[in-house]
Design an enzyme around this catalytic site. Sequence first.
Site, PDB file in Angstrom:
ATOM      1  N   GLU A   1      -6.434  -7.210  -0.750  1.00 28.38           N
ATOM      2  CA  GLU A   1      -6.792  -7.044   0.664  1.00 28.38           C
ATOM      3  C   GLU A   1      -8.194  -6.461   0.760  1.00 28.38           C
ATOM      4  O   GLU A   1      -8.500  -5.480   0.078  1.00 28.38           O
ATOM      5  CB  GLU A   1      -5.817  -6.072   1.331  1.00 28.38           C
ATOM      6  CG  GLU A   1      -5.367  -6.494   2.706  1.00 28.38           C
ATOM      7  CD  GLU A   1      -4.398  -5.493   3.316  1.00 28.38           C
ATOM      8  OE1 GLU A   1      -4.875  -4.454   3.792  1.00 28.38           O
ATOM      9  OE2 GLU A   1      -3.192  -5.750   3.310  1.00 28.38           O
TER      10      GLU A   1
ATOM     11  N   GLU B   1       0.824  -1.219   0.000  1.00 33.98           N
ATOM     12  CA  GLU B   1       0.000   0.000   0.000  1.00 33.98           C
ATOM     13  C   GLU B   1       0.853   1.262   0.000  1.00 33.98           C
ATOM     14  O   GLU B   1       1.150   1.814   1.066  1.00 33.98           O
ATOM     15  CB  GLU B   1      -0.923   0.020   1.230  1.00 33.98           C
ATOM     16  CG  GLU B   1      -2.057  -0.967   1.151  1.00 33.98           C
ATOM     17  CD  GLU B   1      -3.085  -0.774   2.274  1.00 33.98           C
ATOM     18  OE1 GLU B   1      -2.871   0.072   3.169  1.00 33.98           O
ATOM     19  OE2 GLU B   1      -4.113  -1.482   2.234  1.00 33.98           O
TER      20      GLU B   1
HETATM   21  C1  IDC Z   1      -3.291  -3.762  10.325  1.00 37.68           C
HETATM   22  C2  IDC Z   1      -3.512  -4.920  11.278  1.00 37.68           C
HETATM   23  C3  IDC Z   1      -3.249  -4.487  12.690  1.00 37.68           C
HETATM   24  C4  IDC Z   1      -1.858  -3.887  12.784  1.00 37.68           C
HETATM   25  C5  IDC Z   1      -1.673  -2.786  11.752  1.00 37.68           C
HETATM   26  C6  IDC Z   1      -0.226  -2.296  11.733  1.00 37.68           C
HETATM   27  O1  IDC Z   1      -4.833  -5.395  11.107  1.00 37.68           O
HETATM   28  O2  IDC Z   1      -3.357  -5.582  13.574  1.00 37.68           O
HETATM   29  O3  IDC Z   1      -1.684  -3.355  14.083  1.00 37.68           O
HETATM   30  O4  IDC Z   1      -1.980  -3.251  10.483  1.00 37.68           O
HETATM   31  O5  IDC Z   1      -0.141  -1.050  11.218  1.00 37.68           O
HETATM   32  C7  IDC Z   1      -4.230  -2.103   5.610  1.00 37.68           C
HETATM   33  C8  IDC Z   1      -2.870  -2.682   5.707  1.00 37.68           C
HETATM   34  C9  IDC Z   1      -2.780  -3.714   6.791  1.00 37.68           C
HETATM   35  C10 IDC Z   1      -3.601  -3.300   8.003  1.00 37.68           C
HETATM   36  C11 IDC Z   1      -5.067  -3.260   7.579  1.00 37.68           C
HETATM   37  C12 IDC Z   1      -6.021  -2.894   8.718  1.00 37.68           C
HETATM   38  O6  IDC Z   1      -2.383  -3.196   4.488  1.00 37.68           O
HETATM   39  O7  IDC Z   1      -1.428  -3.869   7.150  1.00 37.68           O
HETATM   40  O8  IDC Z   1      -3.421  -4.247   9.019  1.00 37.68           O
HETATM   41  N1  IDC Z   1      -5.213  -2.319   6.481  1.00 37.68           N
HETATM   42  O9  IDC Z   1      -5.722  -1.634   9.189  1.00 37.68           O
HETATM   43  N2  IDC Z   1      -4.672  -1.282   4.689  1.00 37.68           N
HETATM   44  C13 IDC Z   1      -5.927  -0.908   5.001  1.00 37.68           C
HETATM   45  C14 IDC Z   1      -6.308  -1.578   6.147  1.00 37.68           C
END
Ligand code: IDC
Length: 331
Positions: A258, A171
């Site tokens: 995702e 991302e």
């Molecule tokens: C989130 C995880 C969370 C963690 C965080 C770290 O769910 O447990 O603490 O990252 O920064 C994304 C990202 C993905 C995210 C997810 C939800 O690619 O890494 O995971 N998300 O926030 N993009 C949009 C949402």
Amino acid sequence: MKRFRGILAEFFLAVCVLAAVFIPKRYSGASAVSANGQLSVKGTQIVNEKGKAFVIKGVSTHGLSWFPQYANKKAFQTLKKKGVNTIRLAMYTEEYNGYCNSGTENQKKLKSLISKGVKAASELGMYVIIDWHILSDGNPLTHKAEAKKFFKTMAKKYNGKKNVFFEICNEPNGAGDWSSIKKYANAVIKTIRSVNKKAVIIVGTPTWSQDVDTAAASPLKGSNLVYALHFYAATHGQYLRDKYELAIKKGLPVLVTEFGISDASGNGNLSKSEGNKWMKLLNKYKAGRVCWNLSNKAETSSLLKSSCQKTGGWKSSDYTAQAKWLWKWYK
Ligand code: IDC
């Protein structure tokens, strides 16, 4: 009469043997990979070896450093029974013992987890995505040198394997605008293609992989490239579905590597109704999708309840509300 019966019995036996040999492969036992082979990109779609649309129904691990225990064969086999045909191995580059900021010993650990995950998926006939999970690093150019080195190793190691995808920047955000992403992607794709000509390569798009319309206005050159779109249904609604359709209408191949029905933080309330709208739209275009995330972290985007300690062989009571919603769509 007796003789006739004998011949009839023999004929019946022969039919049974033939059925036992051919039916399981074609109709029940065939895995996604044995039935579809090397996937490629044709127009806006991912297609199988016969040129027919293949719909990725995937699950993404959480970060491999955070939850290494789920990169195992029993876990993937349990997901396969739910209709999952693809596993995404998410390897953060910066967050929580990320690949780029936690030393060479940890890099070895992460690479061995990827080996384990790819091996397990391959043995099960599932597709597998190796995800370079940039997030707080924002601009993929920040770790371009490390990415080139990493993907060169992966491209060599998995050259000729039909089931491995490379996702080169999860991302991009902030300074990671489309021109920076293109610079980065051209360099990394060149490195991968110097070894591996066929693997599908997934390229992230600006604003946390949402601006597929920007990519559609100026796509990369090259074959077997697909662009990432990410959505979290409780946050991203119609405006993002519009962007998606705009990109598809311009001919851009899009893969949802995702998504969830939580909000964009990976937590909060679930929106099944928005999630259903997304699934219907993706079905309309036979687009692939990979759900976030395989872990028991106490957040609503996890597929396992936080009380569940099992690392595979889950039962219905081990799954969260998001997981139960997902299995209905994957069946
Ligand atoms: C989130 C995880 C969370 C963690 C965080 C770290 O769910 O447990 O603490 O990252 O920064 C994304 C990202 C993905 C995210 C997810 C939800 O690619 O890494 O995971 N998300 O926030 N993009 C949009 C949402």
